[in-house]
Each structure stands twice: as structure tokens, then as C-alpha cells.
Design a protein around this motif. Structure first.
Motif, PDB file in Angstrom:
ATOM      1  N   ALA A 176       0.838  -1.185   0.000  1.00 12.99           N
ATOM      2  CA  ALA A 176       0.000   0.000   0.000  1.00 12.99           C
ATOM      3  C   ALA A 176       0.879   1.244   0.000  1.00 12.99           C
ATOM      4  O   ALA A 176       2.040   1.214   0.420  1.00 12.99           O
ATOM      5  CB  ALA A 176      -0.909  -0.007   1.228  1.00 12.99           C
ATOM      6  N   GLU A 177       0.341   2.357  -0.490  1.00 11.08           N
ATOM      7  CA  GLU A 177       1.125   3.584  -0.557  1.00 11.08           C
ATOM      8  C   GLU A 177       0.286   4.791  -0.195  1.00 11.08           C
ATOM      9  O   GLU A 177      -0.946   4.788  -0.301  1.00 11.08           O
ATOM     10  CB  GLU A 177       1.710   3.783  -1.956  1.00 11.08           C
ATOM     11  N   LEU A 178       1.004   5.838   0.231  1.00  5.41           N
ATOM     12  CA  LEU A 178       0.413   7.144   0.467  1.00  5.41           C
ATOM     13  C   LEU A 178       0.860   8.038  -0.683  1.00  5.41           C
ATOM     14  O   LEU A 178       2.048   8.340  -0.817  1.00  5.41           O
ATOM     15  CB  LEU A 178       0.878   7.715   1.812  1.00  5.41           C
ATOM     16  N   ALA A 179      -0.086   8.433  -1.530  1.00  6.61           N
ATOM     17  CA  ALA A 179       0.230   9.263  -2.696  1.00  6.61           C
ATOM     18  C   ALA A 179      -0.412  10.629  -2.520  1.00  6.61           C
ATOM     19  O   ALA A 179      -1.565  10.736  -2.095  1.00  6.61           O
ATOM     20  CB  ALA A 179      -0.278   8.605  -3.972  1.00  6.61           C
ATOM     21  N   PHE A 180       0.348  11.669  -2.856  1.00  2.00           N
ATOM     22  CA  PHE A 180      -0.142  13.040  -2.751  1.00  2.00           C
ATOM     23  C   PHE A 180      -0.135  13.678  -4.126  1.00  2.00           C
ATOM     24  O   PHE A 180       0.902  13.799  -4.772  1.00  2.00           O
ATOM     25  CB  PHE A 180       0.737  13.848  -1.792  1.00  2.00           C
ATOM     26  N   PHE A 181      -1.317  14.076  -4.592  1.00  3.20           N
ATOM     27  CA  PHE A 181      -1.468  14.748  -5.877  1.00  3.20           C
ATOM     28  C   PHE A 181      -1.709  16.228  -5.602  1.00  3.20           C
ATOM     29  O   PHE A 181      -2.687  16.580  -4.932  1.00  3.20           O
ATOM     30  CB  PHE A 181      -2.645  14.151  -6.650  1.00  3.20           C
ATOM     31  N   SER A 182      -0.816  17.065  -6.115  1.00  2.76           N
ATOM     32  CA  SER A 182      -0.886  18.480  -5.755  1.00  2.76           C
ATOM     33  C   SER A 182      -0.868  19.375  -6.984  1.00  2.76           C
ATOM     34  O   SER A 182      -0.574  18.942  -8.097  1.00  2.76           O
ATOM     35  CB  SER A 182       0.295  18.839  -4.840  1.00  2.76           C
ATOM     36  N   HIS A 206      -7.323   7.179  11.238  1.00  7.51           N
ATOM     37  CA  HIS A 206      -6.933   5.817  11.606  1.00  7.51           C
ATOM     38  C   HIS A 206      -7.999   5.165  12.476  1.00  7.51           C
ATOM     39  O   HIS A 206      -8.403   4.017  12.228  1.00  7.51           O
ATOM     40  CB  HIS A 206      -5.585   5.834  12.327  1.00  7.51           C
ATOM     41  N   ALA A 207      -8.477   5.882  13.479  1.00  5.82           N
ATOM     42  CA  ALA A 207      -9.498   5.327  14.372  1.00  5.82           C
ATOM     43  C   ALA A 207     -10.783   5.034  13.599  1.00  5.82           C
ATOM     44  O   ALA A 207     -11.440   4.012  13.834  1.00  5.82           O
ATOM     45  CB  ALA A 207      -9.776   6.296  15.523  1.00  5.82           C
ATOM     46  N   HIS A 208     -11.137   5.910  12.666  1.00 12.95           N
ATOM     47  CA  HIS A 208     -12.356   5.690  11.875  1.00 12.95           C
ATOM     48  C   HIS A 208     -12.235   4.428  11.019  1.00 12.95           C
ATOM     49  O   HIS A 208     -13.182   3.632  10.961  1.00 12.95           O
ATOM     50  CB  HIS A 208     -12.605   6.909  10.970  1.00 12.95           C
ATOM     51  N   LEU A 209     -11.087   4.248  10.378  1.00 11.71           N
ATOM     52  CA  LEU A 209     -10.896   3.045   9.555  1.00 11.71           C
ATOM     53  C   LEU A 209     -10.876   1.783  10.409  1.00 11.71           C
ATOM     54  O   LEU A 209     -11.433   0.751  10.016  1.00 11.71           O
ATOM     55  CB  LEU A 209      -9.599   3.165   8.763  1.00 11.71           C
ATOM     56  N   VAL A 210     -10.260   1.848  11.579  1.00 10.38           N
ATOM     57  CA  VAL A 210     -10.209   0.685  12.459  1.00 10.38           C
ATOM     58  C   VAL A 210     -11.619   0.293  12.884  1.00 10.38           C
ATOM     59  O   VAL A 210     -11.986  -0.896  12.869  1.00 10.38           O
ATOM     60  CB  VAL A 210      -9.320   0.969  13.682  1.00 10.38           C
ATOM     61  N   ARG A 211     -12.441   1.277  13.260  1.00  7.57           N
ATOM     62  CA  ARG A 211     -13.829   0.969  13.657  1.00  7.57           C
ATOM     63  C   ARG A 211     -14.596   0.360  12.489  1.00  7.57           C
ATOM     64  O   ARG A 211     -15.348  -0.615  12.664  1.00  7.57           O
ATOM     65  CB  ARG A 211     -14.526   2.244  14.146  1.00  7.57           C
ATOM     66  N   HIS A 212     -14.397   0.926  11.311  1.00  3.70           N
ATOM     67  CA  HIS A 212     -15.102   0.438  10.127  1.00  3.70           C
ATOM     68  C   HIS A 212     -14.724  -1.006   9.805  1.00  3.70           C
ATOM     69  O   HIS A 212     -15.591  -1.852   9.557  1.00  3.70           O
ATOM     70  CB  HIS A 212     -14.783   1.350   8.943  1.00  3.70           C
ATOM     71  N   ASP A 230     -10.767  -0.805   0.484  1.00  5.40           N
ATOM     72  CA  ASP A 230      -9.597  -1.149  -0.320  1.00  5.40           C
ATOM     73  C   ASP A 230      -8.709   0.066  -0.579  1.00  5.40           C
ATOM     74  O   ASP A 230      -7.535  -0.078  -0.908  1.00  5.40           O
ATOM     75  CB  ASP A 230     -10.045  -1.734  -1.665  1.00  5.40           C
ATOM     76  N   TYR A 231      -9.277   1.243  -0.448  1.00  3.26           N
ATOM     77  CA  TYR A 231      -8.507   2.467  -0.670  1.00  3.26           C
ATOM     78  C   TYR A 231      -9.220   3.626   0.016  1.00  3.26           C
ATOM     79  O   TYR A 231     -10.408   3.553   0.352  1.00  3.26           O
ATOM     80  CB  TYR A 231      -8.347   2.768  -2.170  1.00  3.26           C
ATOM     81  N   VAL A 232      -8.475   4.705   0.213  1.00  2.00           N
ATOM     82  CA  VAL A 232      -9.011   5.921   0.821  1.00  2.00           C
ATOM     83  C   VAL A 232      -8.671   7.094  -0.083  1.00  2.00           C
ATOM     84  O   VAL A 232      -7.556   7.194  -0.596  1.00  2.00           O
ATOM     85  CB  VAL A 232      -8.404   6.153   2.232  1.00  2.00           C
ATOM     86  N   VAL A 241      -2.745   4.529   8.345  1.00  2.73           N
ATOM     87  CA  VAL A 241      -3.724   3.730   7.603  1.00  2.73           C
ATOM     88  C   VAL A 241      -3.008   2.894   6.544  1.00  2.73           C
ATOM     89  O   VAL A 241      -3.319   1.710   6.343  1.00  2.73           O
ATOM     90  CB  VAL A 241      -4.779   4.649   6.949  1.00  2.73           C
ATOM     91  N   VAL A 242      -2.026   3.487   5.892  1.00  2.59           N
ATOM     92  CA  VAL A 242      -1.246   2.766   4.882  1.00  2.59           C
ATOM     93  C   VAL A 242      -0.380   1.693   5.534  1.00  2.59           C
ATOM     94  O   VAL A 242      -0.401   0.516   5.136  1.00  2.59           O
ATOM     95  CB  VAL A 242      -0.367   3.747   4.079  1.00  2.59           C
ATOM     96  N   ASP A 243       0.389   2.085   6.532  1.00  2.00           N
ATOM     97  CA  ASP A 243       1.389   1.181   7.113  1.00  2.00           C
ATOM     98  C   ASP A 243       0.795   0.093   7.990  1.00  2.00           C
ATOM     99  O   ASP A 243       1.236  -1.061   7.954  1.00  2.00           O
ATOM    100  CB  ASP A 243       2.402   1.991   7.931  1.00  2.00           C
ATOM    101  N   ASP A 244      -0.220   0.448   8.787  1.00  2.00           N
ATOM    102  CA  ASP A 244      -0.768  -0.508   9.751  1.00  2.00           C
ATOM    103  C   ASP A 244      -1.918  -1.330   9.180  1.00  2.00           C
ATOM    104  O   ASP A 244      -2.091  -2.497   9.548  1.00  2.00           O
ATOM    105  CB  ASP A 244      -1.272   0.222  11.005  1.00  2.00           C
TER     106      ASP A 244
END
Length: 221
Positions: free
Chosen positions: A2-8, A67-73, A81-83, A102-105
Motif C-alpha cells: 500500500a502507498e500514500l500518494a499526494f497529488f498536488s 486511523h481510528a475511523h478506519l479501524v472501527r469500520h 480497499d482504498y481511501v 492507515v497505509v502502514d498498519d
């Protein structure tokens, strides 16, 4: 992985349109995503594009914990599968840290979209943290244009068509908005000279004419 991508990019360069395209492409392949935004021009809980596309989103205001929201979900049996995180420049640095977790854990791809700098050419805290942490930073290739036709690289805040350089960092508005406070994208030269389309047109200045202060202009004696 998984990756964290930033589009700017600047305003008006298609960030939200790309976010909606990514959501469409992945949902068409059966993937489930979670969409977050903050202070979108269309109102709370919306992700909108200037092309007229719009979708529902989760409003990630101050104090929201990704992170907490995704964990609860996920714990409740949900799927992600993605955010997608639009208007990411408005996020606090600690919220960007949460997206990285969210990506790493959780092993979920995160696609963040945001403006890099504010109307004073200073980095937004959220954008700065994304540049520091992202696995991939991409500047969008759809070029916004200054009124002079050059590539727009800076965001300007306007009041009554005139560029301002003071005020709160976050004031919700839109490019070309027909209201007192709006935004305009400019090339660096005209941002430095504070020349918007309205002020340049009123002064009948071409892109190559240097602005002259009346108080310092030479006298024609």
C-alpha cells in the motif's frame, strides 16, 4: 504494498476531478473505497469538481481521526480497499500522520489531493506534512493558466477583484467566484506584482508592462 500518494497543484488544475476519476475506476473493478473531504465548495460531506461531478463524502473536520475511523469500520466488518482524501491541504499535520498509519498498519492505499501553497505562497501545514511523508508526490499535469496565458503556479485571494496578501489562511471560496472574496490562479510574475485579471484589465496593462507607482513615477516636466 500500500502507498500514500499526494497529488498536488494550484487551484483549477483538476485535483478533485482526478479524485473522482480514481474513485470511479476502482469502484468499476469492484473495489470499495472511503472518501473524505473538508470544506468542499459544494458544502459539508461533498466532494465536487468544477466540471459538475459530485459525490457524497465523509467530512473530516478538526479533530477527526482517520486511523481510528478506519479501524472501527474494518472491525465492524466493513471493507476499505482504498481511501481518498480531498482538500488535504486543510488537514492538520497529525491527521496526515494518521493517513500514513492507515497505509502502514492497515495496508490500505491512500490518495490525497490538495493545494500545495496558500494565497501568500506559504505551504499549507497539511500539504507540507504530506510532502514529508508521502511515498509518492505528483504535480498534476493539467496546467491551470494565468490571465496572461502563462502557466499558473500561484493561488491568489481576491477581494472585489483585487489581490490581497493578509487574512486567515483558510477562507473557503472558488476560482472565478462572483462574490466579494474569491480566488484566482496567477503566474509567479503577476502574483509578485499583485496583478489579477481585473486590475490588469482596468489598468490596460499588457503582461510585459512593469507596474509603476504613481508616487514614484518620473515627472514629465
Amino acid at each position: 504494498m500500500a502507498e500514500l500518494a499526494f497529488f498536488s497543484g494550484t487551484m483549477d488544475c483538476g485535483k478533485s476531478t482526478l479524485a473522482l476519476q480514481i474513485q470511479h475506476n476502482r469502484s468499476a473493478r469492484g473495489l470499495a473505497g472511503m472518501i473524505f473531504t473538508r470544506d468542499d465548495r459544494a458544502g459539508e460531506g461533498r466532494l465536487s469538481s468544477r466540471l459538475g461531478l459530485i459525490t457524497e463524502a465523509i467530512e473530516a473536520g478538526a479533530g477527526f481521526d482517520f486511523h481510528a475511523h478506519l479501524v472501527r469500520h474494518l472491525t465492524a466488518g466493513g471493507r476499505a480497499d482504498y481511501v481518498i482524501a480531498d482538500e488535504a491541504q486543510f488537514l492538520a499535520p497529525e491527521q496526515v500522520d494518521q493517513l500514513a498509519r492507515v497505509v502502514d498498519d492497515l495496508g490500505v492505499d491512500v490518495y490525497a489531493f490538495g493545494i500545495t501553497t496558500d494565497f501568500r505562497t506559504r505551504l499549507f501545514p497539511g500539504s507540507q506534512r504530506l510532502i514529508e511523508l508521502a511515498d509518492r508526490v505528483e504535480v498534476l499535469q493539467v496546467e491551470a493558466l494565468c490571465w496572461c496565458g502563462a502557466r499558473a503556479t500561484h493561488n491568489a485571494r481576491t477581494v472585489g477583484g483585487r489581490m490581497v496578501v493578509e487574512g486567515a489562511q483558510v477562507v473557503v471560496g472558488d476560482v472565478g467566484a462572483h462574490q466579494e472574496v474569491g480566488y484566482e490562479v496567477l503566474c509567479r510574475r503577476h502574483h509578485r506584482r499583485r496583478l489579477t485579471a481585473a486590475t490588469a484589465g482596468a489598468a490596460a496593462l499588457s503582461p510585459d508592462v512593469l507596474p509603476v507607482d504613481a508616487a514614484t513615477a518620473p515627472r514629465a516636466d
